[in-house]
Design an enzyme around this catalytic site. Structure first.
Site, PDB file in Angstrom:
ATOM      1  N   GLU A   1      12.290   9.950  -8.019  1.00 50.12           N
ATOM      2  CA  GLU A   1      11.124  10.490  -7.511  1.00 50.12           C
ATOM      3  C   GLU A   1      11.523  11.462  -6.135  1.00 50.12           C
ATOM      4  OE1 GLU A   1       7.032   9.921  -5.440  1.00 50.12           O
ATOM      5  OE2 GLU A   1       7.699   8.329  -6.501  1.00 50.12           O
TER       6      GLU A   1
ATOM      7  N   GLN B   1       1.117 -17.697  10.919  1.00 46.80           N
ATOM      8  CA  GLN B   1       1.329 -18.051  12.122  1.00 46.80           C
ATOM      9  C   GLN B   1       0.081 -18.296  13.135  1.00 46.80           C
ATOM     10  OE1 GLN B   1       3.940 -15.084  13.716  1.00 46.80           O
ATOM     11  NE2 GLN B   1       5.500 -15.717  12.171  1.00 46.80           N
TER      12      GLN B   1
ATOM     13  N   LYS C   1      -3.395  29.238  -9.694  1.00 44.66           N
ATOM     14  CA  LYS C   1      -2.124  29.670  -8.944  1.00 44.66           C
ATOM     15  C   LYS C   1      -1.483  29.021  -8.189  1.00 44.66           C
ATOM     16  CE  LYS C   1      -2.533  34.471  -9.756  1.00 44.66           C
ATOM     17  NZ  LYS C   1      -1.225  35.299 -10.136  1.00 44.66           N
TER      18      LYS C   1
ATOM     19  N   HIS D   1       5.949 -13.157   1.630  1.00 44.06           N
ATOM     20  CA  HIS D   1       4.906 -12.139   1.066  1.00 44.06           C
ATOM     21  C   HIS D   1       4.648 -12.235  -0.422  1.00 44.06           C
ATOM     22  CE1 HIS D   1       4.501  -9.882   4.976  1.00 44.06           C
ATOM     23  NE2 HIS D   1       5.574 -10.063   5.172  1.00 44.06           N
TER      24      HIS D   1
ATOM     25  N   THR E   1      -0.294  26.272  -8.823  1.00 49.34           N
ATOM     26  CA  THR E   1       0.707  25.577 -10.002  1.00 49.34           C
ATOM     27  C   THR E   1       1.712  26.565  -9.953  1.00 49.34           C
ATOM     28  OG1 THR E   1      -0.684  23.914 -10.846  1.00 49.34           O
ATOM     29  CG2 THR E   1       1.176  24.813 -12.099  1.00 49.34           C
ATOM     30  N   GLN E   2       1.149  27.817 -10.497  1.00 45.07           N
ATOM     31  CA  GLN E   2       2.218  29.042 -10.515  1.00 45.07           C
ATOM     32  C   GLN E   2       3.079  29.319  -9.613  1.00 45.07           C
ATOM     33  OE1 GLN E   2       0.521  32.580 -12.299  1.00 45.07           O
ATOM     34  NE2 GLN E   2      -1.609  31.275 -12.834  1.00 45.07           N
TER      35      GLN E   2
ATOM     36  N   CYS F   1       2.665 -14.362   6.501  1.00 46.78           N
ATOM     37  CA  CYS F   1       3.639 -14.276   7.493  1.00 46.78           C
ATOM     38  C   CYS F   1       2.730 -14.247   8.792  1.00 46.78           C
ATOM     39  CB  CYS F   1       3.879 -12.721   7.417  1.00 46.78           C
ATOM     40  SG  CYS F   1       5.447 -12.153   8.328  1.00 46.78           S
TER      41      CYS F   1
ATOM     42  N   GLU G   1       2.552 -11.161  -2.108  1.00 42.06           N
ATOM     43  CA  GLU G   1       2.025 -10.189  -3.018  1.00 42.06           C
ATOM     44  C   GLU G   1       3.067  -9.181  -3.429  1.00 42.06           C
ATOM     45  OE1 GLU G   1       2.489  -8.905   1.464  1.00 42.06           O
ATOM     46  OE2 GLU G   1       2.345 -10.604   0.431  1.00 42.06           O
TER      47      GLU G   1
ATOM     48  N   GLU H   1       6.486 -13.887  20.576  1.00 46.88           N
ATOM     49  CA  GLU H   1       6.298 -12.274  20.156  1.00 46.88           C
ATOM     50  C   GLU H   1       5.396 -11.706  21.243  1.00 46.88           C
ATOM     51  OE1 GLU H   1       5.304  -9.106  16.673  1.00 46.88           O
ATOM     52  OE2 GLU H   1       4.825 -11.258  16.260  1.00 46.88           O
TER      53      GLU H   1
ATOM     54  N   SER I   1      -0.034  19.864  -1.751  1.00 44.57           N
ATOM     55  CA  SER I   1       0.554  18.376  -1.718  1.00 44.57           C
ATOM     56  C   SER I   1      -0.564  17.616  -2.757  1.00 44.57           C
ATOM     57  CB  SER I   1       0.168  17.790  -0.397  1.00 44.57           C
ATOM     58  OG  SER I   1       0.385  16.353  -0.340  1.00 44.57           O
TER      59      SER I   1
ATOM     60  N   LEU J   1      -1.717  13.899  -4.844  1.00 41.43           N
ATOM     61  CA  LEU J   1      -1.415  12.688  -4.951  1.00 41.43           C
ATOM     62  C   LEU J   1      -0.985  12.092  -6.325  1.00 41.43           C
ATOM     63  CD1 LEU J   1      -4.636  11.609  -2.739  1.00 41.43           C
ATOM     64  CD2 LEU J   1      -2.303  11.838  -1.907  1.00 41.43           C
TER      65      LEU J   1
END
Length: 547
Positions: free
Chosen positions: A139, A384, A188, A519, A190-191, A380, A521, A404, A13, A15
């Site tokens: 992707e 409140q 290795k 939102h 990667t191979q 958000c 952002e 809520e 894995s 990043l």
């Protein structure tokens, strides 16, 4: 017809796949090409909105109301191209579409199989809008070898054969681990990663190798030889101080040129990197620093607030200051004085969230900011909580709270200053919801207009009286409390066009205290910071000078 670049991840894995995709999109734009970026995720959730932020990080929302993977935020921030509902799909969505078609009888009684029915559905998704841009970057989530991702890999393999020769290439991101004990990079993994990819019929044209250490020329030659790629298509991806260095770093390593060479585009237009030179200059040549506290409940996983952190960075760049963000767990001061935890900060931001856990701490954070005259931005749920704080401590509604929390607890404890939103206008249509509807897809999602009060702080910040922002919420401040709250000084300075839904509140006697239901952002970019974050950081700078 667009040229397709399929981006996959290695067995180990690695990043940065989303960042590499976004940076490549920015580099192709710098050369004058139009791009669109897409994400295909192998999880079975129909949409990311059903997942906890602890599971998958932030849910990014598009203008047309799609809940998507957080990588689409990277795509927008780096390219400025607004993401669409058709730019993100999960295995769950693909299988759901196939099963709906089977129930309708579209397959005329045929046996439904992964190949060809699921793979055909994926290919139809990939082809949407391919006549609109020069390059389509797709992707594939997860890593090669994951059982969940196999239908996607098979689909893109087929897709390349359906298209004219030379219209599709593959870019593979792998990890080169560094063994400190022996002082060597290991090729290795990667191979083996490339071998796994080749075993399902896909041969990468470009390799992007994540590495903490410089990659020696000998190792590049070895990777190129054993992975069957050109040596100049082995691209190093080193650790960076800022993600916004990625376009310049990848350009320096030759990623954009390797991609254009793989397509046979020669001569290629020269890139104009002035925009990214300016971005990096603003990051590395700041004139000061400010400290901002993000008071939330998902602070153990920073990706839950990814867009907020990036938007604060953008606001800092606009003001040429470094924004030092500290994550403060709202539960810490649910039942104690917040002062020891919040003193010393130049601004406080309370982000969105779901559920009652940590909300008493957020209410105390809003009170601290209001009484201490510290710049406050509530987003958000953060808006409140600011309204509930005002209702309890200023307007005398001692039991003010949100429906809520009563719905979650299964009993009535609060006077609902914030209520479950049951009806709103979307375009020319009226949308209705019930509290007991299925959770998935029941929120007010996507871009909505708002009208700002002339002379208000937000009208000054935005430089106008009409805005459009993205929403993601089920609960709303009840307009029937407006008169009582405004009499105490909390101004409802932004409303939906029909005047029924509060969008923005602000304290008139406070240097900078704004709460927004949407939102902001999600629309901020390093080269185009959102006005609210830009001015919020400016206010933090002013506070820092007073300390």
């Amino acid at each position: 017809m667009a040229r397709y670049i399929f981006i996959t991840g290695g067995v180990v894995s690695s990043l940065g796949k989303g960042l590499a995709s976004a940076a490549l999109g920015a580099l192709l734009q710098a050369r004058g090409f139009s791009v669109r970026l897409r994400k295909l995720d192998p999880y079975l959730n129909v949409d990311p909105g059903t997942m906890s932020p602890f599971e998958h990080g932030e849910v990014f929302v598009t203008d047309d109301g799609a809940e998507t993977d957080l990588d689409l935020g990277h795509y927008e921030r780096f390219t400025g191209v607004p993401a669409r509902m058709t730019d993100s799909v999960s295995s769950g969505r693909i299988y759901s579409n196939v099963l709906e078609k089977e129930r309708r009888g579209d397959y005329l009684g045929k046996t439904i199989q992964v190949v060809p029915h699921v793979t055909n559905e994926i290919k139809e998704f990939l082809a949407i809008g391919d006549d609109e841009v020069d390059f389509m970057l797709c992707e594939i989530g997860g890593t090669v070898g994951d059982i969940e991702g196999l239908p996607f890999f098979e689909a893109i393999r087929q897709f390349t054969h359906d298209r004219p020769r030379g219209q599709c290439i593959f870019m593979h991101l792998t990890l080169l681990p560094y063994l400190a004990a022996s002082g060597e990079l290991k090729t290795k993994p990667t191979q083996h990663s490339v071998k796994e990819l080749q075993s399902i019929g896909i041969a990468p044209d470009v390799l992007v190798c994540r590495s903490e250490q410089p990659i020696p020329e000998k190792e590049r030659e070895k990777i190129a030889l054993f992975c069957n790629v050109r040596k100049d298509a082995v691209i190093a991806a080193y650790d960076l101080n800022s993600i916004y260095e990625a376009p310049l770093a990848y350009h320096h390593e030759g990623l954009d040129q390797a991609v254009l060479d793989a397509f046979g585009i020669s001569p290629a237009p020269k890139p104009d990197m002035a925009k990214w030179d300016d971005v990096v200059d603003r990051i590395h040549n700041a004139d000061g620093e400010v400290k901002v506290a993000i008071v939330g409940k998902y602070v153990q996983l920073e990706d839950a607030y990814k867009s907020i952190k990036e938007a604060l960075t953008h606001g800092g760049m606009a003001n040429r200051v470094k924004v030092n963000v500290e994550w403060v767990d709202a539960e810490i001061f649910d039942n104690e004085d917040p002062a020891p935890h919040l003193e010393g900060f130049h601004a406080i931001l309370v982000p969105g969230g779901f559920g009652e856990r940590g909300t008493e701490g957020k209410i105390k954070a809003a009170e601290f900011a209001r009484t201490r005259k510290i710049p406050y931005l509530g987003i958000c749920l953060g808006m409140q909580m600011a309204v509930i704080e005002a209702a309890r401590n200023v307007a005398g509604i001692n039991t003010a709270g949100s429906e809520e929390f009563d719905h979650e607890a299964g009993g009535k404890r609060f006077e609902p200053v914030v209520y479950h939103l049951k009806e709103w206008v979307q375009g020319n249509a009226k949308v209705k919801r019930k509290a007991d509807d299925d959770k998935g897809g029941t929120m007010r999602l996507g871009a909505y207009d708002a009208v700002l009060t002339k002379g208000s702080k937000v009208a000054e910040v935005y430089g106008g009286s009409a805005i459009e922002e993205r929403h993601r919420h089920r609960y709303e401040v009840d307009i029937k409390y407006r008169e009582k709250l405004e009499a105490c000084g909390l101004t409802f300075s932004g409303m939906s066009p029909d005047g029924r839904l509060p969008e923005i509140v602000e304290w008139a006697d406070h240097p900078w205290f704004i709460g927004v239901q949407y939102h902001p952002e999600l629309k901020s970019k390093p080269f185009d910071p959102h006005p609210l974050f830009k001015d919020f950081v400016r206010a933090a700078v002013e506070t820092s000078r007073l300390v």
